[in-house]
Design an enzyme around this catalytic site. Structure first.
Site, PDB file in Angstrom:
ATOM      1  N   GLU A  97       0.802  -1.218   0.000  1.00 18.74           N
ATOM      2  CA  GLU A  97       0.000   0.000   0.000  1.00 18.74           C
ATOM      3  C   GLU A  97       0.835   1.268   0.000  1.00 18.74           C
ATOM      4  O   GLU A  97       1.959   1.279   0.476  1.00 18.74           O
ATOM      5  CB  GLU A  97      -0.919  -0.005   1.239  1.00 18.74           C
ATOM      6  CG  GLU A  97      -1.941  -1.130   1.161  1.00 18.74           C
ATOM      7  CD  GLU A  97      -2.835  -1.249   2.384  1.00 18.74           C
ATOM      8  OE1 GLU A  97      -4.010  -1.591   2.195  1.00 18.74           O
ATOM      9  OE2 GLU A  97      -2.386  -1.029   3.509  1.00 18.74           O
ATOM     10  N   CYS A 110       3.269   8.663   1.366  1.00 20.45           N
ATOM     11  CA  CYS A 110       3.901   7.698   2.266  1.00 20.45           C
ATOM     12  C   CYS A 110       4.024   6.388   1.489  1.00 20.45           C
ATOM     13  O   CYS A 110       3.021   5.790   1.106  1.00 20.45           O
ATOM     14  CB  CYS A 110       3.002   7.542   3.492  1.00 20.45           C
ATOM     15  SG  CYS A 110       3.582   6.288   4.640  1.00 20.45           S
ATOM     16  N   CYS A 117       7.025  -7.056   6.705  1.00 14.52           N
ATOM     17  CA  CYS A 117       8.186  -6.566   7.441  1.00 14.52           C
ATOM     18  C   CYS A 117       8.643  -7.665   8.382  1.00 14.52           C
ATOM     19  O   CYS A 117       7.827  -8.415   8.911  1.00 14.52           O
ATOM     20  CB  CYS A 117       7.816  -5.324   8.253  1.00 14.52           C
ATOM     21  SG  CYS A 117       9.236  -4.524   9.034  1.00 14.52           S
ATOM     22  N   CYS A 121       7.678  -5.347  15.286  1.00 18.34           N
ATOM     23  CA  CYS A 121       7.331  -4.377  16.329  1.00 18.34           C
ATOM     24  C   CYS A 121       5.923  -4.709  16.827  1.00 18.34           C
ATOM     25  O   CYS A 121       5.016  -4.955  16.033  1.00 18.34           O
ATOM     26  CB  CYS A 121       7.395  -2.952  15.782  1.00 18.34           C
ATOM     27  SG  CYS A 121       9.052  -2.505  15.227  1.00 18.34           S
ATOM     28  N   CYS A 124       2.589  -2.776  15.582  1.00 18.46           N
ATOM     29  CA  CYS A 124       2.468  -2.445  14.156  1.00 18.46           C
ATOM     30  C   CYS A 124       1.731  -3.544  13.405  1.00 18.46           C
ATOM     31  O   CYS A 124       2.051  -4.727  13.540  1.00 18.46           O
ATOM     32  CB  CYS A 124       3.850  -2.233  13.550  1.00 18.46           C
ATOM     33  SG  CYS A 124       3.796  -1.866  11.787  1.00 18.46           S
ATOM     34  N   GLY A 175       7.156  -1.943   5.694  1.00 23.35           N
ATOM     35  CA  GLY A 175       8.533  -2.403   5.569  1.00 23.35           C
ATOM     36  C   GLY A 175       9.553  -1.556   6.300  1.00 23.35           C
ATOM     37  O   GLY A 175       9.270  -0.442   6.747  1.00 23.35           O
ATOM     38  N   GLU A 176      10.742  -2.116   6.435  1.00 22.67           N
ATOM     39  CA  GLU A 176      11.873  -1.413   7.045  1.00 22.67           C
ATOM     40  C   GLU A 176      12.816  -1.030   5.903  1.00 22.67           C
ATOM     41  O   GLU A 176      13.518  -1.887   5.344  1.00 22.67           O
ATOM     42  CB  GLU A 176      12.565  -2.339   8.056  1.00 22.67           C
ATOM     43  CG  GLU A 176      13.913  -1.862   8.542  1.00 22.67           C
ATOM     44  CD  GLU A 176      13.945  -0.402   9.007  1.00 22.67           C
ATOM     45  OE1 GLU A 176      13.116   0.002   9.825  1.00 22.67           O
ATOM     46  OE2 GLU A 176      14.825   0.339   8.513  1.00 22.67           O
ATOM     47  N   SER A 229      12.292   5.521  14.751  1.00 20.14           N
ATOM     48  CA  SER A 229      11.190   5.068  15.604  1.00 20.14           C
ATOM     49  C   SER A 229      11.744   4.705  16.981  1.00 20.14           C
ATOM     50  O   SER A 229      12.303   3.637  17.162  1.00 20.14           O
ATOM     51  CB  SER A 229      10.524   3.844  14.958  1.00 20.14           C
ATOM     52  OG  SER A 229       9.923   4.245  13.746  1.00 20.14           O
ATOM     53  N   CYS A 349      -0.883   5.727  10.262  1.00 21.86           N
ATOM     54  CA  CYS A 349       0.412   5.095  10.567  1.00 21.86           C
ATOM     55  C   CYS A 349       0.209   3.736  11.195  1.00 21.86           C
ATOM     56  O   CYS A 349      -0.554   3.586  12.135  1.00 21.86           O
ATOM     57  CB  CYS A 349       1.193   5.909  11.588  1.00 21.86           C
ATOM     58  SG  CYS A 349       1.507   7.561  11.114  1.00 21.86           S
TER      59      CYS A 349
HETATM   60  N1  SAH Z   1       9.939   0.433   9.548  1.00 19.43           N
HETATM   61  C1  SAH Z   1      10.063   1.858   9.583  1.00 19.43           C
HETATM   62  C2  SAH Z   1       9.035   2.599   8.765  1.00 19.43           C
HETATM   63  C3  SAH Z   1       7.598   2.133   8.799  1.00 19.43           C
HETATM   64  S1  SAH Z   1       6.561   2.532  10.128  1.00 19.43           S
HETATM   65  C4  SAH Z   1      10.047   2.335  11.014  1.00 19.43           C
HETATM   66  O1  SAH Z   1       9.851   1.532  11.908  1.00 19.43           O
HETATM   67  O2  SAH Z   1      10.293   3.514  11.247  1.00 19.43           O
HETATM   68  C5  SAH Z   1       6.296   4.258  10.156  1.00 19.43           C
HETATM   69  C6  SAH Z   1       5.976   4.767  11.568  1.00 19.43           C
HETATM   70  O3  SAH Z   1       4.676   4.325  12.009  1.00 19.43           O
HETATM   71  C7  SAH Z   1       6.976   4.223  12.586  1.00 19.43           C
HETATM   72  O4  SAH Z   1       7.371   5.227  13.483  1.00 19.43           O
HETATM   73  C8  SAH Z   1       6.147   3.183  13.292  1.00 19.43           C
HETATM   74  O5  SAH Z   1       6.677   2.889  14.544  1.00 19.43           O
HETATM   75  C9  SAH Z   1       4.790   3.829  13.333  1.00 19.43           C
HETATM   76  N2  SAH Z   1       3.719   2.886  13.640  1.00 19.43           N
HETATM   77  C10 SAH Z   1       3.686   1.572  13.424  1.00 19.43           C
HETATM   78  N3  SAH Z   1       2.532   1.036  13.848  1.00 19.43           N
HETATM   79  C11 SAH Z   1       1.804   2.041  14.361  1.00 19.43           C
HETATM   80  C12 SAH Z   1       0.484   2.129  14.921  1.00 19.43           C
HETATM   81  N4  SAH Z   1      -0.287   1.060  15.029  1.00 19.43           N
HETATM   82  N5  SAH Z   1       0.043   3.331  15.319  1.00 19.43           N
HETATM   83  C13 SAH Z   1       0.818   4.434  15.161  1.00 19.43           C
HETATM   84  N6  SAH Z   1       2.055   4.428  14.621  1.00 19.43           N
HETATM   85  C14 SAH Z   1       2.544   3.236  14.227  1.00 19.43           C
END
Ligand code: SAH
Length: 375
Positions: A97, A110, A117, A121, A124, A175-176, A229, A349
């Site tokens: 997406e 975005c 991924c 985390c 996420c 993804g990372e 993050s 996010c």
């Molecule tokens: N993998 C990368 C980029 C993708 S996530 C990273 O971790 O930075 C983009 C942002 O969204 C990150 O800061 C992540 O921690 C945050 N994120 C992930 N899941 C979320 C959620 N359920 N609610 C709010 N932010 C979230």
């Protein structure tokens, strides 16, 4: 008779020097490749025959050996607040997406860097589907190309004369990005290349969960804004929320961040901090974060948690988020609260989840089903 299909070279995502070598290999001068780039990226043209200031025979020749191919759109959703989400086909079974967030003075796209991924985390939604594959440079660049074209078709007015609907790109989708370093770096270069998308380095942001060695490598390779993050002030909690912290703990991560800024002559690093009720949102935790950040060129971006089915977390209350921010501000740490956008279409996010396309129905309509994919 079985005639093997000729493979056309996808020019989208080819780094400038490679495109030049390709054009020279066809017997044309180097400057033709810059003209071609300008048609592809500045004007968003996807058909060689429409590139009218290229010689006719060059256009015909290109049509025989090359193409400009983006990922295919499976579905498009529009939120009440103007946010758009596209589900894009990666291959016959997988999709990913991208999200466009319009604001008064800019349009942020975005984009995703991987299907799924591997980093797991705990808060996420992408993590739940596991890792499927890296996106190619063409698929990463193709997202921006496609969004510009789709928004133009919709008549999205540019913010200033000559400007595209997409003024900012953030690698904050699925993804990372630093785990797909090889394909992401050439894409970043094209976003900032003045012959291609020509975005300034402050308008291209890579967000990472904290792959420390790759942050050092990135500092040598490319000059873009970095978001990290963080999500917790101490290793015990961060180990739980962002498990890569067990390999690269906070002190190491912060050292890499300050190094990145020094190398890049950058202004500041944005630390993302998801607000999880009763987990990481206490005033004492804000004080601890302020201690980590004191005197450093850092900004905190507080992200209200966006829930998804099956999660054990809850979003912090607005009062708790405000209090957390005040504690930071009182200690001289710049902090903003991210406005949630597109949550009515699960585009906020952390809500981006890959889909497996149900091929029997995808052909008829656009039904998509979510499945878990094991890493
Ligand atoms: N993998 C990368 C980029 C993708 S996530 C990273 O971790 O930075 C983009 C942002 O969204 C990150 O800061 C992540 O921690 C945050 N994120 C992930 N899941 C979320 C959620 N359920 N609610 C709010 N932010 C979230």
């Amino acid at each position: 008779m079985n005639v093997p299909a000729t493979t056309l070279v996808n020019l989208l995502g080819l780094p400038g020097p490679q495109l030049q070598a390709f054009v020279e290999g066809m017997g044309h001068k180097a400057f033709r490749s810059r003209q071609l780039m300008s048609w592809m990226y500045k004007r968003g043209e996807g058909q060689f025959e429409a590139m009218t200031d290229l010689a006719k025979d060059f256009r015909a020749q290109l049509g025989e050996v090359a193409e400009i191919r983006t990922p295919e759109i499976v579905t498009t959703q529009a939120s009440a607040d103007g946010t758009r989400k596209w589900l894009l086909r990666a291959d016959s079974a997988q999709a990913f997406e991208m999200v466009f967030i319009p604001e008064d003075d800019r349009g942020t796209l975005c984009i995703s860097s991987q299907v799924g991924c591997a980093l797991d985390c705990s808060f996420c939604s992408t993590a739940q589907q596991g890792f499927n594959r890296n996106l190619t440079t063409a698929e990463i660049v193709g997202q921006v190309w496609l969004a510009c074209r789709e928004l133009e078709k919709e008549g999205q007015t540019p913010y200033a004369a000559g400007q595209r609907a997409v003024t900012n790109v953030v690698l904050m989708g699925m993804g990372e990005p630093l785990a797909n370093f090889r394909n992401v770096v050439p894409a970043l270069r094209l976003f900032m290349d003045d012959h291609a998308f020509d975005l300034s380095r402050r308008r291209v942001t890579l967000s990472t969960s904290g792959l420390v060695p790759q942050i050092y490598k990135l500092a040598e390779e490319v000059n873009c804004a970095l978001a990290v993050s963080l999500h917790a002030p101490d290793d015990a909690l961060r180990n739980e929320l962002v498990p890569i912290n067990k390999v690269h703990p906070i002190a190491e991560l912060l050292e890499a961040c300050w190094h990145y800024l020094d190398e890049q002559n950058g202004r500041s690093i944005t630390f993302e901090y998801v607000m999880l009720e009763g987990v990481n949102d206490s005033p004492a935790q804000a004080v601890a974060i302020a201690r980590l950040m004191r005197g450093q060129p850092a900004k905190l971006n507080l992200i209200p948690f966006n829930p998804f089915p099956g999660t054990r977390y809850r979003r912090s209350s607005p009062a708790a988020i405000q209090r957390f921010r005040d504690e930071l501000l009182q200690r001289g740490v710049l902090a903003t609260i991210r406005r949630t956008r597109g949550d009515d279409i699960d585009a906020a996010c952390g809500q981006l989840a890959g889909r497996v396309i149900d091929r029997t129905t995808a052909r008829l309509g656009s039904k998509v089903v979510t499945v878990s994919v094991q890493p």
